[in-house]
Write a protein that holds these residues in place. Structure first.
Motif, PDB file in Angstrom:
ATOM      1  N   SER A   1      -5.780   0.257   4.227  1.00 15.92           N
ATOM      2  CA  SER A   1      -5.533   0.673   2.846  1.00 15.92           C
ATOM      3  C   SER A   1      -6.790   1.242   2.200  1.00 15.92           C
ATOM      4  O   SER A   1      -6.737   2.243   1.476  1.00 15.92           O
ATOM      5  CB  SER A   1      -4.996  -0.507   2.035  1.00 15.92           C
ATOM      6  OG  SER A   1      -3.770  -0.973   2.569  1.00 15.92           O
TER       7      SER A   1
ATOM      8  N   THR B   1       0.352   2.318  -0.086  1.00 16.61           N
ATOM      9  CA  THR B   1      -0.541   1.795   0.953  1.00 16.61           C
ATOM     10  C   THR B   1       0.231   0.765   1.781  1.00 16.61           C
ATOM     11  O   THR B   1       0.014  -0.446   1.653  1.00 16.61           O
ATOM     12  CB  THR B   1      -1.800   1.183   0.317  1.00 16.61           C
ATOM     13  OG1 THR B   1      -1.399   0.255  -0.697  1.00 16.61           O
ATOM     14  CG2 THR B   1      -2.662   2.260  -0.317  1.00 16.61           C
TER      15      THR B   1
ATOM     16  N   PRO C   1       0.492  -1.512  -2.615  1.00 19.62           N
ATOM     17  CA  PRO C   1       0.800  -2.177  -1.341  1.00 19.62           C
ATOM     18  C   PRO C   1       2.193  -2.805  -1.374  1.00 19.62           C
ATOM     19  O   PRO C   1       2.707  -3.137  -2.445  1.00 19.62           O
ATOM     20  CB  PRO C   1      -0.288  -3.251  -1.238  1.00 19.62           C
ATOM     21  CG  PRO C   1      -0.646  -3.557  -2.666  1.00 19.62           C
ATOM     22  CD  PRO C   1      -0.478  -2.270  -3.429  1.00 19.62           C
TER      23      PRO C   1
END
Length: 515
Positions: free
Chosen positions: A248, A232, A283
């Motif tokens: 995301s 993400t 992330p």
């Protein structure tokens, strides 16, 4: 994601099938799926990535216990082909397995972490160097290369980070899927199950076509995927004006929908919660490789809440090496560093924020098999008495913005549509006129129909003719004629608003008449 002694870029996710454990281990023909009842929900776990070859070296072996004494797992990255491009595993081309043990004390450090009841996952691939499947010449040779790493570090969970040129290479993707299916079957037979995670690039609309091909190839091979981990990060123009959290969250929702379709097409229908459990998220903390993309601590807090609420099975981050505020000797924080995040973290750490309520370990789910959900395969019946909107019918036409109910879900039309199933299993969101809003909630009833007092307008009569603009009442609901009409009931406009000569009036329009 990339692991190198210098810089670490990433991109981004899945599927599942069940292998009959008693099948002949070396045969890769038609595989049957074995449903295994699960007594408890799969554990949700956090494991940050560690760039093993980056300098300065990150001391993952020291662990970082939370208030309850829980030390999370780590994902060590990346195993790739050696510097000569042969089918020999190495750490980022810099160290062979023996060299890493000697020069990095890697084996000893792994053992030290395990003594704290934490686990180790090893990731193969990454954004740079050659993923083993791109250089090995046969499934057997590739499986042996994977096995060297698995046995060296006594692994029960591995991560395949497929991106860049490897993602677009059908030959290596097919080779990898065949090798992993065989390897996973062999490990089950000897009582050493192997969980396989895919890590794939993603954008807010979901997995790319190449990513979906990788997932489907794994399912077709008979590999029982533990899950799909989404990178993400680095969305580029696809992010549009969304915040990093919103982009995301959209990527996770879109992939959840895609994954459900892929499993269904593979003959393994799964329910919503099982699908969320098969998703992971990674992330890139702080400054991303895309200049204007910065994943802040607030994004991390919201993303963790989103993940916990939906039951996302795995949370990771790129990377633990970077989980610190940059020092004063690193003035340009828009330039990505592999040793700091590029944002002011104060006393906080992204790992602590993202790992909230993720207290499991990867090993706890390593021997789980994917169980088809019969309930997911059977569409739910719709009841007009408990549906907040009309139930979709094939004959009706629907204008943009119209909401309907289908299989106990609410959908909204993105444009004019007729005869197109709301839950048609298309992998691209733009390929359907329907947007899923959410499930019909317990206790819901049909939305109240707007009505006005008797006498506000004349009652509609089937024997009368009406000119454009005439207004009438039918069962207390006000309507306006769109053109000349006679004998056509206003009530039919609900089922076919496009072709009906009548359109229902809004409260504001009626108020204008009263004024």
């Amino acid at each position: 994601m990339s692991a190198t002694a210098r810089l670490s870029p990433w991109r981004v996710s899945i599927a599942v099938v069940i292998l009959l454990a008693t099948a002949v281990a070396g045969v890769l023909g038609v595989r049957m799926y074995e449903a295994r009842a699960s007594q408890e929900p799969a554990p949700h776990w956090f494991a940050g990535y560690v760039d093993v070859t980056a300098t300065p070296s990150y001391a993952f072996e020291e662990g970082s216990a939370d208030a309850a004494g829980h030390v999370p797992d780590v994902v060590l990255s990346f195993i790739v082909a050696d510097k000569d491009g042969t089918c020999t595993p190495s750490w980022g081309t810099h160290y062979g397995l023996d060299e890493a043990g000697q020069e990095l004390d890697l084996d000893r450090r792994i053992q030290r972490l395990r003594e704290q009841d934490a686990g180790v996952v090893v990731s193969f691939g990454g954004a740079i160097n050659q993923e083993l499947a791109t250089v090995c010449e046969s499934p057997e040779e590739l499986a042996e290369a994977y096995l060297q790493v698995i046995e060296r570090y006594d692994l029960d969970t591995i991560d395949l980070d497929i991106e860049g040129s490897a993602l677009e290479d059908p030959k290596s993707n097919a080779l990898r899927a065949e090798a992993l299916a065989s390897l996973q079957a062999d490990r089950r037979v000897v009582g050493k199950p192997l969980a396989v995670w895919l890590t794939l690039p993603v954008i807010p609309s979901g997995l790319t076509a190449d990513g979906r091909e990788v997932v489907m190839g794994m399912l077709d091979s008979g590999t029982d995927l533990a899950g799909v981990n989404l990178m993400t990060m680095n969305y580029g123009e696809a992010r549009d004006s969304r915040s990093m959290f919103d982009a995301s969250a959209a990527a996770m929702r879109s992939t959840h929908r895609q994954l459900g379709i892929m499993y269904e097409q593979a003959g393994i229908p799964l329910g919503d919660s099982a699908l969320w459990g098969k998703l992971g998220a990674t992330p890139m903390i702080g400054q991303n490789d895309v200049l204007d993309e910065v994943f802040q601590l607030n994004d991390a807090k919201r993303f963790n809440e989103f993940a916990v609420e939906n039951g996302i099975g795995r949370m990771s981050m790129w990377s633990l090496n970077r989980d610190a505020t940059c020092g004063s000797n690193y003035p340009d924080t828009t330039r990505v560093s592999d040793a700091c995040s590029g944002v002011d973290q104060g006393e906080e750490h992204f790992a602590e924020v993202l790992s909230q309520d993720y207290s499991g370990h990867a090993a706890e789910a390593a021997d789980a098999s994917t169980e088809p959900d019969p309930a997911a395969a059977a569409p739910q019946e719709d009841d007009p008495e408990t549906s907040p909107y009309p139930i979709w019918t094939e004959e009706a036409s629907y204008l943009e913005g119209t909401k309907i109910v289908w299989h106990r879900n609410v959908y909204e039309a993105k444009w004019w549509t007729r005869g197109e199933l709301p839950d048609n299993p298309v992998l691209e969101a733009w390929d359907t006129p329907w947007e899923l809003v959410g499930p019909v909630l317990p206790g819901e009833t049909p939305a109240p129909v707007f009505t006005v007092e008797k006498g506000t307008y004349p009652e509609w009569k089937g024997s009368a003719s009406y000119e454009k603009g005439d207004r009438v009442l039918s069962e207390g609901t006000p309507y306006e004629a769109k053109w000349w009409t006679e004998g056509e009931s206003p009530d039919a406009s609900v089922a076919d608003p496009d072709n009906s000569p009548w359109v229902p009036l809004t409260a504001d329009e009626v108020k204008e008449d009263a004024g």
